[in-house]
Design an enzyme around this catalytic site. Structure first.
Site, PDB file in Angstrom:
ATOM      1  N   SER A   1      21.549  15.996  11.393  1.00  0.00           N
ATOM      2  CA  SER A   1      20.758  16.758  12.377  1.00  0.00           C
ATOM      3  C   SER A   1      19.810  15.850  13.153  1.00  0.00           C
ATOM      4  CB  SER A   1      19.998  17.901  11.709  1.00  0.00           C
ATOM      5  OG  SER A   1      19.320  17.460  10.568  1.00  0.00           O
TER       6      SER A   1
ATOM      7  N   ASP B   1      19.441  20.880  -2.359  1.00  0.00           N
ATOM      8  CA  ASP B   1      20.185  22.133  -2.266  1.00  0.00           C
ATOM      9  C   ASP B   1      20.600  22.685  -3.626  1.00  0.00           C
ATOM     10  OD1 ASP B   1      20.034  22.446   0.468  1.00  0.00           O
ATOM     11  OD2 ASP B   1      21.654  21.022   0.799  1.00  0.00           O
TER      12      ASP B   1
ATOM     13  N   HIS C   1      25.922  19.472   5.137  1.00  0.00           N
ATOM     14  CA  HIS C   1      24.508  19.188   5.445  1.00  0.00           C
ATOM     15  C   HIS C   1      23.709  20.434   5.041  1.00  0.00           C
ATOM     16  CE1 HIS C   1      21.176  17.174   7.207  1.00  0.00           C
ATOM     17  NE2 HIS C   1      21.336  17.481   8.483  1.00  0.00           N
TER      18      HIS C   1
ATOM     19  N   HIS D   1      24.489  12.472  -2.941  1.00  0.00           N
ATOM     20  CA  HIS D   1      23.758  12.288  -1.680  1.00  0.00           C
ATOM     21  C   HIS D   1      24.248  11.013  -1.026  1.00  0.00           C
ATOM     22  CE1 HIS D   1      20.453  11.869   1.222  1.00  0.00           C
ATOM     23  NE2 HIS D   1      20.288  13.164   1.048  1.00  0.00           N
TER      24      HIS D   1
ATOM     25  N   ARG E   1      12.518  16.446  -3.695  1.00  0.00           N
ATOM     26  CA  ARG E   1      12.371  17.819  -3.179  1.00  0.00           C
ATOM     27  C   ARG E   1      12.932  18.817  -4.183  1.00  0.00           C
ATOM     28  NH1 ARG E   1      15.524  16.866   2.340  1.00  0.00           N
ATOM     29  NH2 ARG E   1      16.956  16.030   0.777  1.00  0.00           N
TER      30      ARG E   1
HETATM   31  N1  NMX Z   1      31.037  16.694  -7.057  1.00  0.00           N
HETATM   32  C1  NMX Z   1      32.242  16.118  -7.165  1.00  0.00           C
HETATM   33  N2  NMX Z   1      32.628  15.047  -6.468  1.00  0.00           N
HETATM   34  C2  NMX Z   1      31.725  14.498  -5.644  1.00  0.00           C
HETATM   35  C3  NMX Z   1      30.430  15.011  -5.511  1.00  0.00           C
HETATM   36  C4  NMX Z   1      30.094  16.165  -6.250  1.00  0.00           C
HETATM   37  N3  NMX Z   1      28.920  16.766  -6.133  1.00  0.00           N
HETATM   38  N4  NMX Z   1      29.745  14.253  -4.623  1.00  0.00           N
HETATM   39  C5  NMX Z   1      30.571  13.291  -4.211  1.00  0.00           C
HETATM   40  N5  NMX Z   1      31.786  13.447  -4.819  1.00  0.00           N
HETATM   41  C6  NMX Z   1      32.976  12.642  -4.600  1.00  0.00           C
HETATM   42  C7  NMX Z   1      33.314  12.636  -3.120  1.00  0.00           C
HETATM   43  O1  NMX Z   1      34.058  13.814  -2.775  1.00  0.00           O
HETATM   44  C8  NMX Z   1      34.090  11.357  -2.983  1.00  0.00           C
HETATM   45  O2  NMX Z   1      35.404  11.594  -3.457  1.00  0.00           O
HETATM   46  P1  NMX Z   1      36.676  10.993  -2.640  1.00  0.00           P
HETATM   47  O3  NMX Z   1      36.493   9.512  -2.685  1.00  0.00           O
HETATM   48  O4  NMX Z   1      37.831  11.497  -3.428  1.00  0.00           O
HETATM   49  O5  NMX Z   1      36.587  11.566  -1.265  1.00  0.00           O
HETATM   50  C9  NMX Z   1      33.391  10.440  -3.974  1.00  0.00           C
HETATM   51  O6  NMX Z   1      32.691  11.303  -4.904  1.00  0.00           O
HETATM   52  C10 NMX Z   1      32.404   9.496  -3.365  1.00  0.00           C
HETATM   53  O7  NMX Z   1      31.469  10.231  -2.600  1.00  0.00           O
HETATM   54  P2  NMX Z   1      29.993   9.663  -2.393  1.00  0.00           P
HETATM   55  O8  NMX Z   1      30.098   8.380  -1.652  1.00  0.00           O
HETATM   56  O9  NMX Z   1      29.259   9.673  -3.687  1.00  0.00           O
HETATM   57  O10 NMX Z   1      29.318  10.808  -1.507  1.00  0.00           O
HETATM   58  P3  NMX Z   1      29.198  10.861   0.089  1.00  0.00           P
HETATM   59  O11 NMX Z   1      28.085   9.977   0.482  1.00  0.00           O
HETATM   60  O12 NMX Z   1      30.524  10.650   0.728  1.00  0.00           O
HETATM   61  O13 NMX Z   1      28.803  12.376   0.329  1.00  0.00           O
HETATM   62  C11 NMX Z   1      27.635  14.379  -0.149  1.00  0.00           C
HETATM   63  C12 NMX Z   1      27.525  12.881   0.020  1.00  0.00           C
HETATM   64  C13 NMX Z   1      26.229  14.978  -0.305  1.00  0.00           C
HETATM   65  C14 NMX Z   1      28.264  14.995   1.118  1.00  0.00           C
HETATM   66  C15 NMX Z   1      28.510  14.667  -1.382  1.00  0.00           C
HETATM   67  O14 NMX Z   1      27.892  14.145  -2.535  1.00  0.00           O
HETATM   68  C16 NMX Z   1      28.810  16.140  -1.559  1.00  0.00           C
HETATM   69  O15 NMX Z   1      29.748  16.655  -0.954  1.00  0.00           O
HETATM   70  N6  NMX Z   1      28.020  16.851  -2.415  1.00  0.00           N
HETATM   71  C17 NMX Z   1      28.158  18.251  -2.589  1.00  0.00           C
HETATM   72  C18 NMX Z   1      27.674  19.000  -1.365  1.00  0.00           C
HETATM   73  C19 NMX Z   1      26.168  18.896  -1.229  1.00  0.00           C
HETATM   74  O16 NMX Z   1      25.424  19.037  -2.189  1.00  0.00           O
HETATM   75  N7  NMX Z   1      25.685  18.682  -0.012  1.00  0.00           N
HETATM   76  C20 NMX Z   1      24.234  18.605   0.184  1.00  0.00           C
HETATM   77  C21 NMX Z   1      23.901  17.867   1.401  1.00  0.00           C
HETATM   78  C22 NMX Z   1      22.430  18.036   1.680  1.00  0.00           C
HETATM   79  N8  NMX Z   1      21.688  16.998   1.059  1.00  0.00           N
HETATM   80  O17 NMX Z   1      22.225  15.893   0.928  1.00  0.00           O
HETATM   81  O18 NMX Z   1      20.523  17.209   0.746  1.00  0.00           O
HETATM   82  C1  MLT Z   2      18.566  16.098   4.638  1.00  0.00           C
HETATM   83  O1  MLT Z   2      17.551  16.664   4.191  1.00  0.00           O
HETATM   84  O2  MLT Z   2      18.695  15.868   5.849  1.00  0.00           O
HETATM   85  C2  MLT Z   2      19.679  15.808   3.700  1.00  0.00           C
HETATM   86  O3  MLT Z   2      19.229  15.412   2.462  1.00  0.00           O
HETATM   87  C3  MLT Z   2      20.787  14.975   4.267  1.00  0.00           C
HETATM   88  C4  MLT Z   2      20.565  13.505   4.471  1.00  0.00           C
HETATM   89  O4  MLT Z   2      19.474  12.971   4.396  1.00  0.00           O
HETATM   90  O5  MLT Z   2      21.592  12.833   4.707  1.00  0.00           O
END
Ligand code: NMX
Ligand code: MLT
Length: 460
Positions: free
Chosen positions: A267, A398, A297, A343, A352
């Site tokens: 964002s 989240d 996100h 993350h 948070r």
């Molecule tokens: N559960 C299972 N697998 C996971 C998870 C999880 N919570 N998080 C990451 N992975 C997997 C991911 O799918 C990837 O698999 P592949 O190589 O097969 O595609 C692998 O672990 C490596 O991913 P990362 O590099 O650790 O994570 P990335 O930086 O790509 O993504 C998120 C970060 C936040 C998008 C990811 O951890 C996720 O999808 N989490 C669940 C959704 C979520 O909680 N989103 C919140 C976003 C807001 N926030 O960040 O505050």
């Molecule tokens: C945020 O609050 O914007 C999320 O944690 C996502 C991020 O920092 O990538």
């Protein structure tokens, strides 16, 4: 005596205002930002002049294809996410900000007005400073009627984030910056137009979010804002929780926690890019909200609560650590991404998350869902670590957001990202003001074709 035109120094907009309204909030903020600007501008200009060719990082093929991960594309002094410490807002960690920011009367949690002052002015506010912003927001509370007409014309099943972004965009009609720009505003004064727009926009966000909530989930039962309440508590009041002191406290906490997460998340990046074209704050914040609406996100909080409720449905009683461990392992083995964990930047528990866990410990220790969230936190990280591929096995914000809202009866998942958005616009607008104040230009990186990339690699 005649004065040569080039010797006339134009009076900055904030100084003109000072003459008329010395205690006006915008004037005070303009004056305090304005006083810092020569030094900031000099610092940036010196960096560019003397060290403009210094390399910050190299970019690999993998980084280009995999989300520009870890490439430092932005300089932001408003906040910074340290992988091992979490967010710092103007240098303050979450516990420090919660402790030091001025509080509403009779409350343990900060006034959002103080937080906004901190983000904008780069100075811990006094209570008086915080109240100055809160008072200014009160003056700009009224949402133009046409915004409600736009919302009412939308399909019944529009997502609240669509309505929220649309409402912000509709108000672009009010932009002071765009009006002044078309009349020929000096480049060095752009930020003041952005500031006026930001205060006016952010003042209205709790009312807009409440309108959307009431329209969709409370049979259109609208409650007007209560001017005696602070910005955060007013949201609670406007959705029918005027008597719920605890929920008002949660709003104060929530709106501080979600205000910013440095300058390069989806964002922030989207909003910054749009504003770099000198699109005003309304365009930029609406664009930011469109990015926040994505399930990876801001929308993750509703996904997370949905998942938690499904776990709870499988365990009528709080599961033991062993039962939960086996269940989570099975979930992961089936290829499900567990919402609320992981993350892109953080490599520790999101502070948070911790702040809300502590709030829950105080106000809802017996809540079923809260207990489940706490137990998952005890059980899941080692399982995720052992699985190997997740870079961060710890919870992000989240993992708990929805649970807190659910406890206080805000059970319509679709509104959760709007609450996030109300808060995040404080950060987005602060970034936009400072980007203009420091004269950041239009962003225009470069793309290339696969063939070009292959040729570059071959020639290497
Ligand atoms: N559960 C299972 N697998 C996971 C998870 C999880 N919570 N998080 C990451 N992975 C997997 C991911 O799918 C990837 O698999 P592949 O190589 O097969 O595609 C692998 O672990 C490596 O991913 P990362 O590099 O650790 O994570 P990335 O930086 O790509 O993504 C998120 C970060 C936040 C998008 C990811 O951890 C996720 O999808 N989490 C669940 C959704 C979520 O909680 N989103 C919140 C976003 C807001 N926030 O960040 O505050
Ligand atoms: C945020 O609050 O914007 C999320 O944690 C996502 C991020 O920092 O990538």
């Amino acid at each position: 005596m005649t004065v040569e035109p080039q010797t006339i120094v134009p009076i900055p907009v904030w100084q003109k205002r000072m003459i008329n309204r010395p205690d006006d909030c915008k004037t005070v903020i303009c004056q305090r930002i304005g006083a810092q600007l020569p030094a900031w501008r000099e610092r940036v200009e010196r960096l560019l002049k003397e060290k403009g060719s210094f390399k910050v990082c190299d970019v690999t093929v993998e980084q280009i294809y995999r989300g520009i991960r870890d490439v430092q594309i932005q300089v932001s002094d408003i906040s910074y996410v340290d992988p091992l410490e979490g967010i710092r807002l103007r240098g303050y960690t979450i516990p420090e900000a919660l402790e030091k920011l001025p509080k509403a009367a009779g409350s343990e949690y900060p006034l959002a007005g103080g937080l906004y002052y901190l983000l904008l002015v780069n100075e811990m506010p006094t209570l008086e400073d915080a109240l100055l912003v809160e008072d200014e927001w009160r003056k700009h509370l009224e949402v133009p009627g046409y915004v409600f007409d736009v919302l009412n014309a939308m399909p019944e099943d529009s997502h609240p984030m669509t309505l929220f972004s649309q409402a912000i965009l509709a108000m672009q009609h009010e932009s002071v910056f765009s009006r002044l720009y078309s009349q020929g505003l000096a480049r060095t004064d752009y930020w003041e137009g952005y500031l006026e727009d930001s205060i006016s926009l952010t003042a209205k966000l709790p009312s807009i979010a409440a309108y959307i909530y009431n329209k969709k989930f409370r049979d259109g039962n609208f409650i007007p804002p209560e001017p005696s309440l602070d910005w955060s508590a007013n949201f609670a009041h406007m959705i029918g929780k005027g008597d719920d002191r605890e929920y008002q406290e949660l709003c104060r906490l929530f709106f501080v926690l979600h205000s910013d997460h440095e300058g390069a998340n989806v964002s922030a990046h989207a909003s910054h890019l749009v504003a770099s074209a000198l699109s005003d704050v309304y365009f930029a914040c609406s664009a930011g909200m469109d990015g926040l609406a994505g399930p990876l996100h801001g929308l993750a909080n509703q996904e997370c609560l949905r998942w938690l409720l499904s776990v709870k449905a499988d365990f009528p009683e709080l599961p033991s650590h062993e039962q939960l461990g086996a269940y989570l392992q099975q979930t992961l083995d089936s290829g499900v991404v567990i919402p609320g964990y992981g993350h892109a930047v953080l490599r520790v528990t999101d502070p948070r998350f911790t702040a809300q866990l502590e709030f829950g410990k105080k106000y809802m220790p017996e809540d079923d869902l809260y207990q489940l969230v706490s137990r998952i936190y005890e059980v899941l990280p080692p399982i995720l670590s052992k699985a190997g591929k997740v870079k961060n096995p710890w919870p992000n914000v989240d993992a708990i957001n929805g649970t807190m809202q659910y406890h206080y009866g805000v059970r319509e998942f679709d509104i959760y990202t709007v609450l996030f958005g109300v808060s995040r616009n404080l950060g987005l607008s602060a970034h936009a003001i400072w980007a203009r104040a420091l004269g950041k230009p239009i962003e225009r990186p470069k793309s290339l074709t696969t063939k070009m990339l292959e040729d570059m690699i071959e020639k290497d």
